[in-house]
Design an enzyme around this catalytic site. Sequence first.
Site, short mmCIF file in Angstrom:
data_model
loop_
_atom_site.label_atom_id
_atom_site.label_comp_id
_atom_site.label_asym_id
_atom_site.label_seq_id
_atom_site.Cartn_x
_atom_site.Cartn_y
_atom_site.Cartn_z
N LYS A 179 37.72 54.72 31.61
CA LYS A 179 38.05 53.97 30.79
C LYS A 179 37.56 52.64 30.30
CE LYS A 179 41.65 50.92 30.32
NZ LYS A 179 41.33 49.97 29.18
N GLU A 253 36.89 46.82 43.16
CA GLU A 253 36.22 45.68 43.30
C GLU A 253 36.77 44.80 42.38
OE1 GLU A 253 33.20 45.24 44.38
OE2 GLU A 253 32.46 47.19 44.61
N CYS A 287 32.78 37.74 38.51
CA CYS A 287 33.81 38.20 39.53
C CYS A 287 33.24 37.24 40.75
CB CYS A 287 34.14 39.46 39.82
SG CYS A 287 32.31 40.28 40.00
N GLU A 384 41.33 32.06 40.47
CA GLU A 384 39.93 32.46 40.03
C GLU A 384 40.21 32.06 38.43
OE1 GLU A 384 39.47 36.74 39.05
OE2 GLU A 384 37.42 36.56 39.51
P1 NAP Z 1 42.19 43.55 34.26
O1 NAP Z 1 43.08 42.91 33.62
O2 NAP Z 1 42.42 43.92 35.86
O3 NAP Z 1 41.67 44.86 33.57
C1 NAP Z 1 40.32 45.86 34.25
C2 NAP Z 1 40.70 46.96 33.64
O4 NAP Z 1 42.05 47.51 34.00
C3 NAP Z 1 40.73 46.94 32.04
O5 NAP Z 1 40.17 48.21 31.67
C4 NAP Z 1 42.14 47.18 31.78
O6 NAP Z 1 42.63 47.54 30.48
C5 NAP Z 1 42.62 48.13 32.82
N1 NAP Z 1 44.06 47.95 33.27
C6 NAP Z 1 45.16 47.00 33.05
N2 NAP Z 1 46.32 47.23 33.59
C7 NAP Z 1 46.13 48.60 34.08
C8 NAP Z 1 46.97 49.29 34.95
N3 NAP Z 1 48.33 48.88 35.18
N4 NAP Z 1 46.31 50.48 35.52
C9 NAP Z 1 45.21 50.91 35.20
N5 NAP Z 1 44.36 49.96 34.63
C10 NAP Z 1 44.70 48.79 33.85
O7 NAP Z 1 40.74 42.64 34.61
P2 NAP Z 1 40.08 41.94 33.47
O8 NAP Z 1 40.70 40.76 33.10
O9 NAP Z 1 39.63 43.00 32.48
O10 NAP Z 1 38.58 41.41 34.23
C11 NAP Z 1 38.60 40.20 34.89
C12 NAP Z 1 38.98 40.62 36.27
O11 NAP Z 1 37.82 41.60 37.04
C13 NAP Z 1 38.42 39.27 37.28
O12 NAP Z 1 39.46 39.15 38.18
C14 NAP Z 1 36.95 39.69 38.06
O13 NAP Z 1 37.02 39.02 39.11
C15 NAP Z 1 37.13 41.27 37.96
N6 NAP Z 1 35.81 41.63 38.31
C16 NAP Z 1 35.46 42.12 39.57
C17 NAP Z 1 34.14 42.48 39.64
C18 NAP Z 1 33.75 43.01 41.22
O14 NAP Z 1 32.86 43.74 41.07
N7 NAP Z 1 34.45 42.73 42.05
C19 NAP Z 1 33.36 42.72 38.83
C20 NAP Z 1 33.66 42.35 37.40
C21 NAP Z 1 35.07 41.95 37.16
P3 NAP Z 1 42.56 46.46 29.25
O15 NAP Z 1 41.17 45.98 29.07
O16 NAP Z 1 43.32 47.17 28.12
O17 NAP Z 1 43.49 45.51 29.87
#
Ligand code: NAP
Length: 475
Positions: A179, A253, A287, A384
Amino acid sequence: MIFEYAPAPESRDVVDIKPSYGLFINGEFVDGSGTPFKTINPASEETLAEIATATEADVDRAVQAARKAFGVWSSLPGSERAKYLFRIARIIQERARELAVLESIDNGKPIRESRDVDLPLVAAHFFYYAGWADKLEYAGYGTTPLGVAGQVIPWNFPLLMLAWKIAPALACGNTVVLKPAETTPLTALLFAEICQQADLPPGVVNIVTGAGETGAAVVGHPEVDKVAFTGSTEVGRLIAKSVAGTNKKVTLELGGKAANIVFDDAALDQAVEGIVTGIFFNQGHVCCAGSRLLVQESIAEELMSSLKRRLSTLRLGDPLDKNTDIGAINSAAQLAKIRELSSAGESEGAERWSPACALPDKGFWFPPTVFTGVSQSHRIAREEIFGPVLSVLTFRTPAEAVEKANNTPYGLSAGVWTEKASRMLWMASKLRAGVVWSNTFNKFDPTSPFGGFKESGYGREGGRHGLEAYLKEIS
Ligand code: NAP
Ligand code: MG
């Protein structure tokens, strides 16, 4: 001095965006049962396409397709699976321009980055794991795949995160249901077309679009054997809870709040470039971004004046312009978060600075911003921010630098700038971070494992270590 320059926009004509997209299940595009949603260009707020929403029933169809394909895919010899992965890697290279333009349009990142960083790394990941597919017995993690992998990815590196997830899964003989993020589904859907072009057997890769509920349906599906998630620590926690007590193997991650540490003996001009790359690359939507600059007190003034001079030369604007350094913030929601945290920085007493920088009228934008006089208790030093905002703190001794750098719930990455190799090695041994960069920052390579300590998650992606997440443990 800022020079006048002629715009050099990349052509949009190289990519054909369809008015609407379905789900990619069992090798075909099919309708979704949920209410479709729109994806927009964050630089213009223009609607790009209507995207299908996968309901629980649609996710079930995708998982069943992946389950069926698993029998075929996992019994192919590794050398045959490798051929498909090499083919996908080559098609990505051939269609790199199209993919880069589409990524910049849907995400808002500068074409200079999608073209020169994201796309080459995406292809490199597929080439790298294609190379492992027939050599798994030498990796040390066994050769038995897990089954169906449910993968959920964020919007900051849409195609690169897809590559990090899909390439190792397929190389090991698993099939996937992925997804993409709601705001950036288009390159994943173009990747689905590439799977068709590569004649990948139906059901090996399935792409289901939708919001958080679709993600929850993927990770919660009882017939998913492996969950791979990249995103926020908040959602990571929910996922860890939902899979607790099941047999699913999980890698998470999550977020980060990296320290970029500059000692007084560092080459300062290089360090300034590293600070800029550390926090302003991809608008800070990274991230492992170096969002906390720790600078040795004796050089703080000199470094800050060089940094401010350098920031005044950054160009913010049209992501498709090849001159652009800073593109659009990915969504209105993310812009609101950055604004809120930046205002908190001011009200908590830090000093805010941005270069003179005109923001376009339409779209979501935030100027490069630096906070000085930040203390460790400030929210901008702890949370963050995921935007082009740098918090600056000072230190006197290496021990103090380590203490401050580790004073965070996260532990994804760190940067250390010093001429002394002995100090570098000492710092690397003390820093609680998955990656420590030495006199550089935000450098990625498919051969190198990446992942977090503490609340930044668990498991490693990339390199030989990345195979472990997709193979059954040897008992
Ligand atoms: P997010 O809100 O956690 O969303 C990530 C993904 O999860 C999206 O596809 C989101 O869908 C989906 N999602 C949301 N709620 C969910 C649930 N309850 N169950 C399963 N999936 C769900 O994060 P983001 O704002 O998109 O991304 C930013 C974050 O990613 C930051 O905290 C960043 O540090 C982290 N990140 C970490 C890494 C790493 O390698 N450690 C790399 C890149 C980013 P929707 O798009 O529809 O909300
Ligand atoms: Mg979009």
